[in-house]
Design a protein around this motif. Structure first.
Motif, PDB file in Angstrom:
ATOM      1  N   ASP A 349       0.826  -1.201   0.000  1.00 34.30           N
ATOM      2  CA  ASP A 349       0.000   0.000   0.000  1.00 34.30           C
ATOM      3  C   ASP A 349       0.866   1.259   0.000  1.00 34.30           C
ATOM      4  O   ASP A 349       2.095   1.196  -0.058  1.00 34.30           O
ATOM      5  N   SER A 350       0.212   2.417   0.050  1.00 31.58           N
ATOM      6  CA  SER A 350       0.925   3.686  -0.073  1.00 31.58           C
ATOM      7  C   SER A 350       1.852   3.967   1.101  1.00 31.58           C
ATOM      8  O   SER A 350       2.776   4.773   0.992  1.00 31.58           O
ATOM      9  N   THR A 351       1.616   3.310   2.251  1.00 37.62           N
ATOM     10  CA  THR A 351       2.496   3.493   3.399  1.00 37.62           C
ATOM     11  C   THR A 351       3.629   2.481   3.421  1.00 37.62           C
ATOM     12  O   THR A 351       4.373   2.386   4.400  1.00 37.62           O
ATOM     13  N   GLY A 352       3.761   1.694   2.358  1.00 33.30           N
ATOM     14  CA  GLY A 352       4.846   0.734   2.261  1.00 33.30           C
ATOM     15  C   GLY A 352       4.601  -0.583   2.956  1.00 33.30           C
ATOM     16  O   GLY A 352       5.494  -1.433   2.997  1.00 33.30           O
ATOM     17  N   VAL A 353       3.396  -0.804   3.507  1.00 32.32           N
ATOM     18  CA  VAL A 353       3.103  -2.059   4.197  1.00 32.32           C
ATOM     19  C   VAL A 353       2.892  -3.155   3.149  1.00 32.32           C
ATOM     20  O   VAL A 353       2.101  -2.994   2.217  1.00 32.32           O
ATOM     21  N   MET A 354       3.601  -4.256   3.333  1.00 29.77           N
ATOM     22  CA  MET A 354       3.503  -5.385   2.413  1.00 29.77           C
ATOM     23  C   MET A 354       2.513  -6.394   2.990  1.00 29.77           C
ATOM     24  O   MET A 354       2.710  -6.922   4.082  1.00 29.77           O
TER      25      MET A 354
END
Length: 457
Positions: A349-354
């Motif tokens: 996602d946009s916050t870098g959470v995989m």
């Protein structure tokens, strides 16, 4: 002196051509940032400063500065391709040596670490087994491809409406031979729909991830009173050899809310003490110690399947159950158990959470990309490979999750293109060529003057 001035101009024009040529060469390089040659005039000076009539000594190369403007972020279709929209750099580790890049073309190596094409590992924050991100300590990001362990069902939460105007199916009926007395009405039979009002099946899971079906049969027995019969795989939850259901009752207030709930001890083992239980508290039925069953085709009998239910019990929350004058139906349902899961897809996602998605319809975070920012990006040292290193001039990096403060957002399935403007670079190329020719002309002119002077002597 004029020769030196012209020579400095040739040198400057040549550097401008080099910088412009390098920009043009990297117009298709992912994450590349264009450079700009910056020049300064040169004067000779003494301790007392520069005189008012001093002629300059030419030009000098002051700096080759990086232009960290945003490049276009274009879709690629590869989930591990990432572009940064806004400020920040990806953090890379080469055996502990950190470097920084805007080129987000990543892949996995044989050990499932997320790496660049040349094997340098992407840094971020790890997640625990529950998917909680542990921020603070950077680590090598890894795509865990192992199976997701099963989880036995512990809580079922479902919203059911039991029709208050449904026709009752009483547990007793008048005795034809003695109207003042009653006799048992038709007993509950899961194969006879006339003995219950409605049934609702629910998938549940045991400790090994085996799927079972818990069937609940609701029978309206009187005004605002209902009886619930519970079977798992068509068997008694405590005795796979028996088809006797567990029985619970519910009564409702006139406004349709639950008034009281109770259970029957029939069919619940009493030994060993405390191991088995079918109880109710806070509008929640608890079935403790249920025994998952399996059918033996050889002996045509039911027996335990070798697994266990949750030792703390499987709870059925009825807090959302109502009795209104509308159709008996299940409005919502959730349960927290699941079978073994195999990794099926990955998203970022946009916050870098995989996020990893599994074949059992579960998903959880497996890590988060970290990005870095610097007080002075111009102070970064170029390493090649579209990477930079921290220097004293750049300041120490501020590393955090994407979208934190002024840090940019991550766009997955995309890469940031070079920020080189080809049209501008071609114009700069022409200007540099003209500058080179003009400075060469000053040297040629000075040479002609010198020849004239020599011929006069």
């Amino acid at each position: 002196m004029s020769f030196n001035i012209g020579l400095s101009g040739l040198y400057a024009a040549n550097k401008q051509l080099d910088v412009t040529g390098n920009n043009i060469a990297n117009v298709a390089t992912t994450g590349f940032k264009s450079s700009r040659a910056e020049f300064a005039d040169a004067y000779s000076a003494s301790k007392l400063g520069v005189g008012s009539k001093t002629v300059g000594n030419g030009v000098t190369l002051a700096a080759v500065s990086q232009q960290f403007g945003q490049g276009d972020v274009n879709n690629t279709g590869n989930v591990l391709d990432m572009g940064i929209q806004g400020q920040g750099f990806f953090v890379l580790s080469d055996n502990g040596s950190l470097s920084y890049t805007r080129a987000g073309a990543f892949q996995t190596n044989k050990d499932n670490y997320v790496v660049t094409a040349d094997g340098i590992r992407l840094q971020g924050y790890a997640a625990d087994s529950t998917g909680k991100i542990a921020k603070g300590v950077l680590t090598d990001l890894k795509i865990d491809t192992s199976a997701l362990a099963p989880k036995s069902t512990t809580l079922i939460d479902q919203g059911i409406n039991l029709n208050s105007s449904a026709s009752p199916i009483p547990l007793t009926k008048p005795d034809p031979s003695n109207p003042a007395a009653t006799i048992p009405n038709a007993p509950f039979n899961p194969t006879d729909e006339s003995t219950y009002t409605k049934s609702f099946p629910t998938k549940v899971y045991d400790s090994q991830g085996n799927e079972h079906v818990m069937e609940q049969y609701y029978r309206k027995t009187d005004t605002n009173e209902w009886t619930m019969y519970t079977l798992v795989d068509g068997r008694n939850p405590y005795d796979p050899a028996s088809a006797t259901p567990l029985t619970g009752t519910m009564s409702f207030n006139s406004d349709g809310s639950i008034k009281a709930m109770s259970t029957s001890a029939a069919g619940v083992p009493t030994t060993p003490p405390g191991q088995y239980e079918f109880s109710v508290a806070n509008n929640t039925f608890t079935m403790k110690g249920w025994i998952p069953a399996v059918y033996n085709k050889t002996t045509n009998t039911w027996g335990p399947n070798g697994s266990s239910g949750n030792p703390d019990g499987m709870r059925l929350s009825m807090n959302s159950t109502t009795s209104y004058n509308t159709e008996t139906a299940r409005m919502s349902q959730s349960q927290d158990g699941y079978a073994t899961g195999i990794l099926s897809s990955l998203s970022i996602d946009s916050t870098g959470v995989m996020f990893a998605s599994f074949s059992n319809q579960q998903s959880r975070a497996i890590g988060q990309v970290a990005i870095a920012s610097f007080a002075n990006e111009q102070g970064l040292e170029q390493m090649g490979g579209t990477r930079w290193k921290e220097t004293f001039a750049s300041g120490i990096p501020g590393i955090d999750a994407p979208t934190t403060g002024t840090l940019g957002a991550i766009k997955s399935n995309a890469l940031e293109a070079s920020n080189v403007n080809l049209t501008n670079e071609l114009v700069e190329l022409i200007k540099a060529q003209s500058n080179y020719q003009a400075n060469a002309k000053t040297i040629s002119t000075q040479s002609t003057i010198m020849q004239t002077i020599i011929q006069m002597t």
